[in-house]
Scaffold this motif. Structure first.
Motif, PDB file in Angstrom:
ATOM      1  N   GLY A   1       0.798  -1.209   0.000  1.00  0.00           N
ATOM      2  CA  GLY A   1       0.000   0.000   0.000  1.00  0.00           C
ATOM      3  C   GLY A   1       0.834   1.263   0.000  1.00  0.00           C
ATOM      4  O   GLY A   1       0.488   2.244  -0.672  1.00  0.00           O
ATOM      5  N   ARG A   2       1.926   1.245   0.744  1.00  0.00           N
ATOM      6  CA  ARG A   2       2.808   2.428   0.766  1.00  0.00           C
ATOM      7  C   ARG A   2       3.489   2.620  -0.584  1.00  0.00           C
ATOM      8  O   ARG A   2       3.653   3.744  -1.060  1.00  0.00           O
ATOM      9  CB  ARG A   2       3.864   2.287   1.867  1.00  0.00           C
ATOM     10  CG  ARG A   2       3.301   2.363   3.272  1.00  0.00           C
ATOM     11  CD  ARG A   2       4.408   2.543   4.297  1.00  0.00           C
ATOM     12  NE  ARG A   2       5.363   1.444   4.289  1.00  0.00           N
ATOM     13  CZ  ARG A   2       5.230   0.341   5.018  1.00  0.00           C
ATOM     14  NH1 ARG A   2       4.163   0.185   5.802  1.00  0.00           N
ATOM     15  NH2 ARG A   2       6.142  -0.611   4.975  1.00  0.00           N
ATOM     16  N   ALA A   3       3.903   1.506  -1.195  1.00  0.00           N
ATOM     17  CA  ALA A   3       4.615   1.597  -2.464  1.00  0.00           C
ATOM     18  C   ALA A   3       3.679   1.892  -3.626  1.00  0.00           C
ATOM     19  O   ALA A   3       4.026   2.654  -4.542  1.00  0.00           O
ATOM     20  CB  ALA A   3       5.373   0.299  -2.730  1.00  0.00           C
ATOM     21  N   LEU A   4       2.488   1.286  -3.587  1.00  0.00           N
ATOM     22  CA  LEU A   4       1.546   1.367  -4.707  1.00  0.00           C
ATOM     23  C   LEU A   4       0.177   1.777  -4.171  1.00  0.00           C
ATOM     24  O   LEU A   4      -0.734   0.950  -4.032  1.00  0.00           O
ATOM     25  CB  LEU A   4       1.457   0.018  -5.427  1.00  0.00           C
ATOM     26  CG  LEU A   4       2.782  -0.563  -5.952  1.00  0.00           C
ATOM     27  CD1 LEU A   4       2.593  -2.002  -6.402  1.00  0.00           C
ATOM     28  CD2 LEU A   4       3.324   0.294  -7.081  1.00  0.00           C
ATOM     29  N   PRO A   5       0.003   3.055  -3.836  1.00  0.00           N
ATOM     30  CA  PRO A   5      -1.256   3.472  -3.219  1.00  0.00           C
ATOM     31  C   PRO A   5      -2.489   3.233  -4.080  1.00  0.00           C
ATOM     32  O   PRO A   5      -3.603   3.132  -3.557  1.00  0.00           O
ATOM     33  CB  PRO A   5      -1.052   4.974  -2.962  1.00  0.00           C
ATOM     34  CG  PRO A   5       0.266   5.347  -3.504  1.00  0.00           C
ATOM     35  CD  PRO A   5       0.981   4.120  -3.951  1.00  0.00           C
ATOM     36  N   ALA A   6      -2.326   3.126  -5.388  1.00  0.00           N
ATOM     37  CA  ALA A   6      -3.473   2.880  -6.269  1.00  0.00           C
ATOM     38  C   ALA A   6      -3.851   1.403  -6.337  1.00  0.00           C
ATOM     39  O   ALA A   6      -4.857   1.056  -6.954  1.00  0.00           O
ATOM     40  CB  ALA A   6      -3.176   3.399  -7.675  1.00  0.00           C
ATOM     41  N   SER A   7      -3.076   0.527  -5.723  1.00  0.00           N
ATOM     42  CA  SER A   7      -3.362  -0.908  -5.781  1.00  0.00           C
ATOM     43  C   SER A   7      -4.578  -1.249  -4.933  1.00  0.00           C
ATOM     44  O   SER A   7      -4.974  -0.508  -4.040  1.00  0.00           O
ATOM     45  CB  SER A   7      -2.150  -1.708  -5.296  1.00  0.00           C
ATOM     46  OG  SER A   7      -1.871  -1.416  -3.938  1.00  0.00           O
ATOM     47  N   ARG A   8      -5.164  -2.408  -5.220  1.00  0.00           N
ATOM     48  CA  ARG A   8      -6.272  -2.917  -4.422  1.00  0.00           C
ATOM     49  C   ARG A   8      -5.709  -3.798  -3.317  1.00  0.00           C
ATOM     50  O   ARG A   8      -4.835  -4.638  -3.564  1.00  0.00           O
ATOM     51  CB  ARG A   8      -7.225  -3.736  -5.284  1.00  0.00           C
ATOM     52  CG  ARG A   8      -7.825  -2.983  -6.446  1.00  0.00           C
ATOM     53  CD  ARG A   8      -8.824  -3.867  -7.173  1.00  0.00           C
ATOM     54  NE  ARG A   8      -9.337  -3.226  -8.374  1.00  0.00           N
ATOM     55  CZ  ARG A   8     -10.330  -3.715  -9.116  1.00  0.00           C
ATOM     56  NH1 ARG A   8     -10.900  -4.866  -8.768  1.00  0.00           N
ATOM     57  NH2 ARG A   8     -10.733  -3.083 -10.189  1.00  0.00           N
ATOM     58  N   ARG A   9      -6.253  -3.667  -2.112  1.00  0.00           N
ATOM     59  CA  ARG A   9      -5.739  -4.449  -0.988  1.00  0.00           C
ATOM     60  C   ARG A   9      -6.900  -4.956  -0.140  1.00  0.00           C
ATOM     61  O   ARG A   9      -7.829  -4.214   0.157  1.00  0.00           O
ATOM     62  CB  ARG A   9      -4.778  -3.599  -0.140  1.00  0.00           C
ATOM     63  CG  ARG A   9      -3.556  -3.143  -0.927  1.00  0.00           C
ATOM     64  CD  ARG A   9      -2.687  -2.181  -0.145  1.00  0.00           C
ATOM     65  NE  ARG A   9      -3.365  -0.977   0.273  1.00  0.00           N
ATOM     66  CZ  ARG A   9      -3.602   0.069  -0.512  1.00  0.00           C
ATOM     67  NH1 ARG A   9      -3.254   0.037  -1.786  1.00  0.00           N
ATOM     68  NH2 ARG A   9      -4.213   1.129  -0.051  1.00  0.00           N
ATOM     69  N   HIS A  10      -6.823  -6.239   0.237  1.00  0.00           N
ATOM     70  CA  HIS A  10      -7.878  -6.853   1.039  1.00  0.00           C
ATOM     71  C   HIS A  10      -7.249  -7.725   2.116  1.00  0.00           C
ATOM     72  O   HIS A  10      -6.201  -8.332   1.899  1.00  0.00           O
ATOM     73  CB  HIS A  10      -8.793  -7.712   0.169  1.00  0.00           C
ATOM     74  CG  HIS A  10      -9.550  -6.944  -0.861  1.00  0.00           C
ATOM     75  ND1 HIS A  10     -10.790  -6.391  -0.635  1.00  0.00           N
ATOM     76  CD2 HIS A  10      -9.223  -6.622  -2.147  1.00  0.00           C
ATOM     77  CE1 HIS A  10     -11.196  -5.770  -1.724  1.00  0.00           C
ATOM     78  NE2 HIS A  10     -10.270  -5.901  -2.658  1.00  0.00           N
ATOM     79  N   VAL A  11      -7.916  -7.797   3.256  1.00  0.00           N
ATOM     80  CA  VAL A  11      -7.539  -8.701   4.337  1.00  0.00           C
ATOM     81  C   VAL A  11      -8.693  -9.675   4.539  1.00  0.00           C
ATOM     82  O   VAL A  11      -9.837  -9.268   4.766  1.00  0.00           O
ATOM     83  CB  VAL A  11      -7.266  -7.928   5.650  1.00  0.00           C
ATOM     84  CG1 VAL A  11      -6.909  -8.912   6.772  1.00  0.00           C
ATOM     85  CG2 VAL A  11      -6.156  -6.905   5.455  1.00  0.00           C
ATOM     86  N   LEU A  12      -8.399 -10.967   4.427  1.00  0.00           N
ATOM     87  CA  LEU A  12      -9.412 -11.995   4.600  1.00  0.00           C
ATOM     88  C   LEU A  12      -9.152 -12.769   5.888  1.00  0.00           C
ATOM     89  O   LEU A  12      -8.003 -12.929   6.319  1.00  0.00           O
ATOM     90  CB  LEU A  12      -9.390 -12.980   3.425  1.00  0.00           C
ATOM     91  CG  LEU A  12      -9.651 -12.402   2.030  1.00  0.00           C
ATOM     92  CD1 LEU A  12      -9.696 -13.533   1.005  1.00  0.00           C
ATOM     93  CD2 LEU A  12     -10.929 -11.593   1.994  1.00  0.00           C
ATOM     94  N   ASN A  13     -10.212 -13.262   6.480  1.00  0.00           N
ATOM     95  CA  ASN A  13     -10.069 -14.084   7.675  1.00  0.00           C
ATOM     96  C   ASN A  13      -9.373 -15.394   7.297  1.00  0.00           C
ATOM     97  O   ASN A  13      -9.868 -16.135   6.445  1.00  0.00           O
ATOM     98  CB  ASN A  13     -11.441 -14.375   8.282  1.00  0.00           C
ATOM     99  CG  ASN A  13     -11.329 -15.116   9.605  1.00  0.00           C
ATOM    100  OD1 ASN A  13     -10.416 -14.849  10.378  1.00  0.00           O
ATOM    101  ND2 ASN A  13     -12.248 -16.021   9.860  1.00  0.00           N
ATOM    102  N   GLY A  14      -8.228 -15.641   7.877  1.00  0.00           N
ATOM    103  CA  GLY A  14      -7.474 -16.842   7.559  1.00  0.00           C
ATOM    104  C   GLY A  14      -5.996 -16.612   7.752  1.00  0.00           C
ATOM    105  O   GLY A  14      -5.561 -15.520   8.131  1.00  0.00           O
ATOM    106  N   GLY A  15      -5.217 -17.655   7.490  1.00  0.00           N
ATOM    107  CA  GLY A  15      -3.771 -17.578   7.645  1.00  0.00           C
ATOM    108  C   GLY A  15      -3.072 -17.448   6.307  1.00  0.00           C
ATOM    109  O   GLY A  15      -3.520 -16.726   5.417  1.00  0.00           O
TER     110      GLY A  15
END
Length: 224
Positions: free
Chosen positions: A186-200
């Motif tokens: 996110g810091r390097a590519l602020p236009a990227s899509r980022r998601h956090v999913l429940n899991g390992g």
């Protein structure tokens, strides 16, 4: 190497698995069939994994990106989904081969911290006495894999910016040891899509349906 899906259609997708317990089967039995309904999908076995030869050396990202170049030389520009170390190779390939990659999906990449942390993250899947355990032991004891991992410099923001204008999706596990990798991207590519999913670390297994939807939306979005 396994090819799925239509021979023609949207841009091809190449799916890269992680180290040790991973193989083309990691994607074949989880996410790949759904994605192959709309596009050609190619699954690879890294050296020392699945049906590929266990070479004594060549497990750094530079060598594996070279393998990827040879195994995709017949394809037009393509998208990549990489899990774990496969995501690191995907970034290296995109930097080394401008114009070959149309978009990048990075699934729980091990970018934050020591790349050798991949070993304990996957160790639970390699129980003694199992096929996975024997294969992992052989990789650890009979190849330069650990040495090659230790020699890999940490992924930096500049490294990630080196992919240029390629659209990027990053999906990390809420309980993964590599969750902070999403913040680095996110810091390097602020236009990227980022998601956090429940899991390992194994989101292709524990969050299969949700990951499939995120990848499908990303791959089919003409404005990504």
């Amino acid at each position: 190497m396994v090819d799925l899906g239509r021979s023609v259609g949207p841009e091809p997708l190449v799916m890269l698995h992680g180290l040790f317990t991973g193989s083309a089967a990691s994607w074949f039995f989880t996410v790949a069939p759904a994605l192959a309904r709309r596009r050609p999908v190619r699954l690879l076995d890294w050296r020392g994994h699945g049906m590929s030869e266990r070479t004594p050396t060549g497990y750094g990202t530079a060598s594996m990106a070279g393998d990827l170049a040879e195994l995709t030389g017949d394809l037009p520009p393509f998208a990549i989904t990489g899990h774990s170390y496969g995501a690191a190779v995907a970034v290296r390939f995109a930097r080394d081969h401008p114009g070959r990659v149309t978009r990048l999906a990075l699934v729980d990449p091990p970018f934050a911290g020591d790349p050798a942390a991949v070993v304990p993250a996957v160790g639970a899947g390699a129980r003694p006495g199992t096929g996975g355990g024997r294969r992992t032991a052989a990789l650890l004891e009979r190849t330069s894999l650990l040495t090659d991992l230790a020699a890999e410099p940490p992924m930096t923001e500049d490294d990630l910016r080196g992919v240029g204008e390629v659209p990027v999706l990053t999906v990390v596990g809420a309980q993964s040891p590599f969750r902070a990798s999403g913040e680095l991207v996110g810091r390097a590519l602020p236009a990227s899509r980022r998601h956090v999913l429940n899991g390992g670390h194994d989101l292709h297994i524990t969050a299969r349906a949700r990951l499939t939807r995120l990848l499908t939306d990303f791959l089919e979005d003409a404005h990504a």
